[in-house]
Scaffold this active site. Structure first.
Site, PDB file in Angstrom:
ATOM      1  N   HIS A  92       0.855  -1.181   0.000  1.00  0.00           N
ATOM      2  CA  HIS A  92       0.000   0.000   0.000  1.00  0.00           C
ATOM      3  C   HIS A  92       0.894   1.234   0.000  1.00  0.00           C
ATOM      4  O   HIS A  92       2.119   1.140   0.141  1.00  0.00           O
ATOM      5  CB  HIS A  92      -0.936   0.007   1.212  1.00  0.00           C
ATOM      6  CG  HIS A  92      -2.108  -0.914   1.055  1.00  0.00           C
ATOM      7  ND1 HIS A  92      -3.090  -0.708   0.109  1.00  0.00           N
ATOM      8  CD2 HIS A  92      -2.465  -2.035   1.725  1.00  0.00           C
ATOM      9  CE1 HIS A  92      -3.997  -1.663   0.202  1.00  0.00           C
ATOM     10  NE2 HIS A  92      -3.639  -2.491   1.168  1.00  0.00           N
ATOM     11  N   ASP A 132       0.290   6.763  -3.822  1.00  0.00           N
ATOM     12  CA  ASP A 132      -0.786   6.359  -4.726  1.00  0.00           C
ATOM     13  C   ASP A 132      -1.086   7.408  -5.789  1.00  0.00           C
ATOM     14  O   ASP A 132      -1.119   7.102  -6.988  1.00  0.00           O
ATOM     15  CB  ASP A 132      -2.064   6.093  -3.931  1.00  0.00           C
ATOM     16  CG  ASP A 132      -2.049   4.749  -3.237  1.00  0.00           C
ATOM     17  OD1 ASP A 132      -1.135   3.951  -3.484  1.00  0.00           O
ATOM     18  OD2 ASP A 132      -2.964   4.491  -2.429  1.00  0.00           O
TER      19      ASP A 132
END
Length: 379
Positions: free
Chosen positions: A127, A157
């Protein structure tokens, strides 16, 4: 606002459903006028949100050969495909780059991963916090002597991931206009995040950056670049790096300039931190905002996202559009040829079967063979 208004009008994008950086990339392309078709999976899924705006949706069970065939028919007339699955997954599904380029050699195949298509960690889960931990970003954020603080998932991200995927797609589209050939964009969050560290690497090369937290110009070490608490439990952001901006701040603070000392006298930084903490704690955030508004002091209120949407600096530019329960960030960047949006339509899952199937040369009656169990789920 028409979903097709903008410089990418006429560009068709197929987005294989996912979460995070891939859908956000599709949102940005749709914001610029591309026709973005999300291929949703049957079964439970997160409801569509802001990153579903301006898109269309069709639901396909890509475990079925008929659905794979339908997707390839859609690919035949598409310009871009976006996928955010682990390396090799789309190949095993029969919709990898080779299969797609066989039906459309001009396709730009955009791949979004954390660790990249190759490398020893390419098949490992991760992540945002993991990717930025491996690039030096996470280590640089937070208080000295305390654990690093994850900066939401903005840096990895959406900064290192989405923005570099979109950049690669747009560059490939420009190249295609010259060569007539498609391309494969390998956008790895870790690669993009390394690139975002260019400034830090540059400062380090000049001997002006250290690996310790709170030891550098922009990480809270300097009294003139950090946040200060106010009397009402809120905060002000101080960012007056340049001497003229620092002087503009000091002119508006009840501080003895001689006692304070020089801006870059690091031997006095600890004392200066304490002096500024005491001063900012003496008034409310709104009082300080009024003091510094429309000056070059680079001192601004720290707002939450709801406050930010209604603040005059943002509201006058319609930077955030209130549309029902949603707060939609305005289309960015702003092009002179494209109108600002005043409302957005969020796609519903599987809500555009008829039109999308017809464009691919398939009949609506084919739906039951393409969706698991023949169940059409919308909403």
């Amino acid at each position: 606002m028409s979903a097709r208004q903008g410089p990418l009008n006429g560009i068709k994008v197929i987005e294989l459903a996912g979460i995070g950086p891939g859908p956000y990339a599709g949102q940005l392309l749709a914001d610029m006028g591309a026709d973005v078709i999300v291929v949703d999976r049957p079964g439970p899924a997160l409801p569509k949100a802001v990153d579903g705006r301006g898109k269309r949706s069709i639901m396909l069970d890509l475990k079925k050969p008929e659905a794979v065939e339908a997707l390839l028919k859609m690919v035949a007339s598409a310009d871009v495909l976006i996928e955010g699955l682990r390396p090799g997954v789309t190949e095993r599904m029969g919709v990898g780059p080779e299969a797609c380029h066989a039906v459309n050699p001009k396709l730009i195949y955009g791949r979004m991963t954390g660790w990249g298509q190759t490398g020893p960690w390419s098949q490992m889960a991760g992540h945002d916090i993991n990717y930025i931990s491996m690039t030096g970003v996470l280590n640089a954020i937070g208080k000295a002597g305390q654990p690093p603080v994850p900066p939401l998932n903005m840096v990895g991200d959406f900064g290192g991931g989405t923005m570099f995927l979109v950049t690669g797609i747009l560059a490939a589209l420009v190249e295609r206009a010259t060569t007539g050939k498609g391309n494969i964009v390998d956008a790895a969050i870790i690669d993009g995040t390394h690139s975002l560290m260019s400034f830090v690497h540059g400062m380090a090369g000049l001997g002006q950056w250290r690996t310790n937290r709170e030891a550098n110009l922009l990480d809270g070490a300097a009294p003139f670049y950090r946040c200060y608490g106010t009397s009402d439990g809120k905060f002000m952001a101080v960012g007056c790096i340049e001497p003229q901006f620092f002087a503009a701040m000091m002119e508006r603070l009840p501080i003895d300039k001689e006692a304070y000392g020089g801006q870059h006298d690091q031997s006095k930084w600890a004392q200066q931190h304490k002096m500024l903490e005491e001063v900012f704690a003496s008034k409310t955030r709104d009082e300080w905002e009024a003091t510094f508004a429309l000056t070059d002091a680079c001192v601004t209120p720290v707002l939450d996202y709801v406050e930010a949407a209604s603040h005059p600096a943002n509201a006058e530019r319609k930077a955030v559009v209130k549309d029902g329960k949603w707060l939609h960030p305005q289309i960015a960047p702003r092009l002179s040829s494209q109108e600002q949006a005043d409302n957005f339509v969020i796609a519903s899952r599987g809500g555009d079967y008829s039109a999308v199937l017809a464009e691919a040369g398939l009949a609506t009656s084919d739906i039951e063979t393409l969706v698991a169990g023949g169940a059409v789920v919308t909403g």
